[in-house]
Design a protein around this motif. Structure first.
Motif, PDB file in Angstrom:
ATOM      1  N   ILE A   1       0.825  -1.213   0.000  1.00  0.00           N
ATOM      2  CA  ILE A   1       0.000   0.000   0.000  1.00  0.00           C
ATOM      3  C   ILE A   1       0.858   1.262   0.000  1.00  0.00           C
ATOM      4  CG2 ILE A   1      -1.700   1.312   1.330  1.00  0.00           C
ATOM      5  CD1 ILE A   1      -2.763  -1.368   2.382  1.00  0.00           C
ATOM      6  N   ALA A   2       1.909   1.260   0.820  1.00  0.00           N
ATOM      7  CA  ALA A   2       2.660   2.497   1.046  1.00  0.00           C
ATOM      8  C   ALA A   2       3.897   2.657   0.170  1.00  0.00           C
ATOM      9  CB  ALA A   2       3.083   2.581   2.526  1.00  0.00           C
ATOM     10  N   LYS A   3       4.493   1.569  -0.288  1.00  0.00           N
ATOM     11  CA  LYS A   3       5.781   1.657  -0.973  1.00  0.00           C
ATOM     12  C   LYS A   3       5.726   1.321  -2.457  1.00  0.00           C
ATOM     13  CE  LYS A   3       7.950   2.648   2.859  1.00  0.00           C
ATOM     14  NZ  LYS A   3       8.552   3.990   3.069  1.00  0.00           N
ATOM     15  N   THR A   4       4.590   0.907  -2.953  1.00  0.00           N
ATOM     16  CA  THR A   4       4.493   0.572  -4.377  1.00  0.00           C
ATOM     17  C   THR A   4       3.302   1.299  -4.987  1.00  0.00           C
ATOM     18  OG1 THR A   4       2.972  -1.335  -4.230  1.00  0.00           O
ATOM     19  CG2 THR A   4       5.303  -1.747  -3.777  1.00  0.00           C
ATOM     20  N   LYS A   5       3.262   1.284  -6.320  1.00  0.00           N
ATOM     21  CA  LYS A   5       2.133   1.836  -7.054  1.00  0.00           C
ATOM     22  C   LYS A   5       1.478   0.754  -7.897  1.00  0.00           C
ATOM     23  CE  LYS A   5       4.073   6.509  -7.271  1.00  0.00           C
ATOM     24  NZ  LYS A   5       4.498   7.628  -8.158  1.00  0.00           N
ATOM     25  N   MET A   6       1.565  -0.475  -7.417  1.00  0.00           N
ATOM     26  CA  MET A   6       0.992  -1.600  -8.149  1.00  0.00           C
ATOM     27  C   MET A   6      -0.524  -1.496  -8.178  1.00  0.00           C
ATOM     28  SD  MET A   6       3.296  -4.698  -6.605  1.00  0.00           S
ATOM     29  CE  MET A   6       5.088  -4.567  -6.495  1.00  0.00           C
ATOM     30  N   SER A   7      -1.084  -2.017  -9.264  1.00  0.00           N
ATOM     31  CA  SER A   7      -2.540  -1.980  -9.406  1.00  0.00           C
ATOM     32  C   SER A   7      -2.964  -3.103 -10.345  1.00  0.00           C
ATOM     33  CB  SER A   7      -2.995  -0.624  -9.962  1.00  0.00           C
ATOM     34  OG  SER A   7      -2.430  -0.394 -11.242  1.00  0.00           O
ATOM     35  N   GLY A   8      -4.240  -3.385 -10.347  1.00  0.00           N
ATOM     36  CA  GLY A   8      -4.777  -4.402 -11.240  1.00  0.00           C
ATOM     37  C   GLY A   8      -4.801  -5.779 -10.599  1.00  0.00           C
ATOM     38  N   LEU A   9      -5.708  -6.618 -11.095  1.00  0.00           N
ATOM     39  CA  LEU A   9      -5.877  -7.957 -10.539  1.00  0.00           C
ATOM     40  C   LEU A   9      -4.630  -8.807 -10.714  1.00  0.00           C
ATOM     41  CD1 LEU A   9      -7.593 -10.262  -9.374  1.00  0.00           C
ATOM     42  CD2 LEU A   9      -8.435 -10.693 -11.708  1.00  0.00           C
ATOM     43  N   LEU A  10      -4.010  -8.771 -11.894  1.00  0.00           N
ATOM     44  CA  LEU A  10      -2.859  -9.629 -12.171  1.00  0.00           C
ATOM     45  C   LEU A  10      -1.710  -9.338 -11.212  1.00  0.00           C
ATOM     46  CD1 LEU A  10      -1.365 -11.699 -13.981  1.00  0.00           C
ATOM     47  CD2 LEU A  10      -0.659  -9.773 -15.404  1.00  0.00           C
ATOM     48  N   GLN A  11      -1.307  -8.078 -11.118  1.00  0.00           N
ATOM     49  CA  GLN A  11      -0.172  -7.742 -10.262  1.00  0.00           C
ATOM     50  C   GLN A  11      -0.492  -7.959  -8.799  1.00  0.00           C
ATOM     51  OE1 GLN A  11       3.013  -6.951 -11.139  1.00  0.00           O
ATOM     52  NE2 GLN A  11       3.345  -7.185  -8.945  1.00  0.00           N
ATOM     53  N   THR A  12      -1.683  -7.610  -8.370  1.00  0.00           N
ATOM     54  CA  THR A  12      -2.067  -7.810  -6.966  1.00  0.00           C
ATOM     55  C   THR A  12      -2.056  -9.293  -6.617  1.00  0.00           C
ATOM     56  OG1 THR A  12      -3.455  -5.825  -7.034  1.00  0.00           O
ATOM     57  CG2 THR A  12      -3.853  -7.383  -5.241  1.00  0.00           C
ATOM     58  N   ALA A  13      -2.599 -10.121  -7.504  1.00  0.00           N
ATOM     59  CA  ALA A  13      -2.614 -11.566  -7.265  1.00  0.00           C
ATOM     60  C   ALA A  13      -1.195 -12.121  -7.183  1.00  0.00           C
ATOM     61  CB  ALA A  13      -3.405 -12.271  -8.360  1.00  0.00           C
ATOM     62  N   PHE A  14      -0.317 -11.692  -8.089  1.00  0.00           N
ATOM     63  CA  PHE A  14       1.052 -12.199  -8.066  1.00  0.00           C
ATOM     64  C   PHE A  14       1.809 -11.703  -6.842  1.00  0.00           C
ATOM     65  CE2 PHE A  14       0.448 -13.834 -12.252  1.00  0.00           C
ATOM     66  CZ  PHE A  14       1.451 -14.770 -12.420  1.00  0.00           C
ATOM     67  N   TYR A  15       1.564 -10.474  -6.452  1.00  0.00           N
ATOM     68  CA  TYR A  15       2.252  -9.949  -5.261  1.00  0.00           C
ATOM     69  C   TYR A  15       1.900 -10.775  -4.030  1.00  0.00           C
ATOM     70  CZ  TYR A  15       3.745  -6.741  -1.586  1.00  0.00           C
ATOM     71  OH  TYR A  15       4.341  -6.202  -0.467  1.00  0.00           O
ATOM     72  N   PHE A  16       0.621 -10.932  -3.774  1.00  0.00           N
ATOM     73  CA  PHE A  16       0.218 -11.642  -2.563  1.00  0.00           C
ATOM     74  C   PHE A  16       0.386 -13.155  -2.718  1.00  0.00           C
ATOM     75  CE2 PHE A  16      -1.966  -7.576  -1.894  1.00  0.00           C
ATOM     76  CZ  PHE A  16      -1.521  -7.298  -0.608  1.00  0.00           C
TER      77      PHE A  16
END
Length: 581
Positions: free
Chosen positions: A530-545
């Motif tokens: 939330i605080a250190k990245t600007k990731m967005s979208g289902l694909l990136q969020t799913a891969f991150y977590f």
């Protein structure tokens, strides 16, 4: 059996021969292939697509570079570019192709520029990055003034027959609209340098970030925490245990004749303290996998310190899989031995669970992520052939080694050496205050271990999610040692208070007390997202977590096993001193 070993040899020969085996030495005028890799939005590292998913100039013939196991896992898809580069030969501005964009191609380029798409190339295994286009100063993102770079300038440094450095400059921005004809061009210039070949990757290492004084300060801070914590544990345990022992032997030399008194405390549960834990098969599998993780991570850190993983594409992923397979013997030995010492009879269940616990969790996560990546047509999708190769490694290497380790463990490390006999009927656990309950120990036990590593977690997360090469494995080794010491100390103290409240359920409590470190790391990963990245979208969020869940599950098993091993030694030691009959 010979066929089995021949198959294994052939498989690994094929696996490693796919890696780049060129000599990195060139002669004058020798053609050097430029490989295009992938494109994607800069803010989403895992949202990557084929380079030619954008309407760039296609080569006459698509020529793909064979990829290793690690490259396939990390989403590399190298295709030979039509750009012609010859060693030591300058090339003026040269046309690649001229395109009259269709409305669909215009929209594709506009979307890429609007979302800050970047691309990656490789020349002689040196990575090169560039941006697809830009929005000129003063032009808002929501209007039509989007520009694409049409000229690429390669500035290459050489030292003798070796390429040392490649710099890319994007130039000549052209407005993207349906009425324009775009000519893509490139130029090449060569320069001499004195930088030796062995140092050519140093330009990719962010020394100012990884060797910042805050990194050194965090190590010093964690080291002081270790000194304080170990000193505190030593004082508490030595003074407390000495007081306990003196109740039975005024002269400490008379321990051999000690008997149990009638007062309350950890000595009253000597007949239950070595009772097997509940869910013995699961617990034994966790302990076995934890032994394997402990050995595996130690080996990988030392391999990284003495090697250069960052120089080879996919080297870390390949090394992890191969080392995991060959350290499966340790997991079988640790889990099988503990299961037999605890009186278990279904050792085959333990062996199978030990072999499949972590890989099974990873497989579930990968299937979910693959489904999402496939729907996006992303390069993050793991091909079926790669999954099959990993399955072969598991089935023909990891599983047999786990079986062999379990057999040897139960036969040669399965004899019970408990210093106290276990009563037939379990002792009733008395009521106690809320802060002495096992779940409280489990929740609070991970705070200090997390505090000793969270700064290093920041550097590791940043290197993985922000396009940086992690290379300070010496720091990682120090933090790893600190984590082990802090986890053991905290768990020993936690277990002592649990036993002193006459609660003999120390096995799971000691494991979860240390394993809860992983829960705090996962919470930190949420904050980081939330605080250190600007990731967005289902694909990136799913891969991150998804990746964070795999990392934290491995950390959960590792830290839990470390805490249990240290606590087990402590518990056996204090009850062996009493020599209770």
């Amino acid at each position: 059996m010979r066929v089995y070993y021949l198959f294994i040899f052939t498989f690994f020969w094929f696996l490693f021969l796919q890696t780049d085996a060129i000599s990195h030495r060139f002669t004058e005028n020798e053609a050097i292939p430029l490989w295009v890799n992938k494109v994607g939005p800069f803010r989403n590292p895992q949202e990557t697509y084929l380079y030619y998913s954008l309407p760039f100039c296609l080569p006459d013939k698509i020529e793909e570079k064979p990829e290793s196991l690690g490259e396939a896992l990390q989403g590399y898809e190298l295709i030979k570019s039509p750009v012609v580069i010859q060693f030591g030969v300058d090339r003026p501005t040269t046309s690649i192709c001229m395109k009259e964009l269709t409305p669909r191609e215009v929209e594709t380029f506009r979307y890429a520029v609007r979302n800050q798409y970047w691309y990656q190339l490789f020349l002689d295994d040196l990575p090169i990055w560039g941006m697809v286009g830009e929005v000129l100063d003063g032009e808002p993102l929501n209007n039509d003034k989007l520009y694409i770079y049409t000229h690429t300038k390669f500035s290459i440094s050489l030292n003798g027959p070796n390429i040392i450095e490649v710099n890319l400059t994007s130039d000549n921005p052209v407005l993207i609209d349906s009425s324009s004809k775009i000519t893509f061009t490139y130029s090449v210039s060569w320069h001499s340098t004195n930088t030796p070949f062995r140092d050519r990757f140093h330009k990719y290492l962010d020394n100012s970030f990884f060797e910042h004084q805050i990194h050194w300060f965090s190590i010093f801070n964690s080291f002081m925490m270790v000194i304080f914590l170990t000193g505190l544990v030593a004082i508490i345990l030595i003074r407390t245990l000495r007081k306990d022992f003196q109740k039975y032997a005024p002269d400490l030399d008379d321990f051999d004749d000690g008997t149990v008194g009638d007062d309350s405390g950890w000595k009253q549960i000597h007949g239950d303290v070595f009772r097997p834990p509940k869910q013995l098969v699961l617990f034994s599998a966790l302990i076995g996998t934890g032994h394997q993780m402990l050995f595996l991570i130690t080996c990988l850190i030392f391999l990284a310190i003495f090697g250069t993983f960052y120089r080879s594409r996919g080297a870390i992923a390949t090394a992890f899989i191969i080392c995991y397979a060959f350290t499966s013997f340790v997991g079988g030995f640790g889990g099988g031995g503990f299961y037999k010492r605890s009186g278990g009879n279904s050792w085959i269940k333990t062996m199978l669970l030990s072999a499949s616990l972590f890989p099974g969790f990873c497989l579930v996560v990968v299937i979910v992520l693959n489904s999402i990546a496939y729907s996006y047509q992303s390069l993050s999708y793991v091909p079926f052939g790669t999954l099959f190769a990993i399955s072969v490694i598991w089935g023909f290497v990891a599983l047999p080694l786990t079986l062999i380790g379990s057999i040897i463990g139960k036969n040669y490390n399965g004899e019970s050496n408990n210093p106290c006999r276990t009563n037939t009927l379990p002792r009733q656990i008395p009521d106690k205050k809320w802060y002495l309950k096992p779940w409280v120990h489990a929740v609070l036990g991970g705070i200090l271990p997390f505090g000793s590593i969270f700064i290093e977690m920041y550097f590791i997360f940043t290197s993985f999610w922000h396009y940086k090469y992690y290379y300070v494995y010496g720091f990682m080794l120090l933090v790893y040692i600190i984590l082990i010491i802090v986890s053991v100390c905290v768990t020993i103290v936690s277990t002592y208070f649990l036993l002193n409240s006459e609660d003999h359920r120390w096995h799971w409590t000691s494991f979860l007390s240390s394993a809860s470190t992983a829960a705090y790391v996962f919470l930190y990963s949420i904050y980081y997202f939330i605080a250190k990245t600007k990731m967005s979208g289902l694909l990136q969020t799913a891969f991150y977590f998804g990746y964070m869940s795999i990392f934290c599950f491995a950390l959960f098993i590792l830290c839990g096993t470390i805490g249990f091993i240290g606590t087990s030694i402590f518990v056996r030691r204090i009850y062996r001193i009493l020599k209770i009959e």
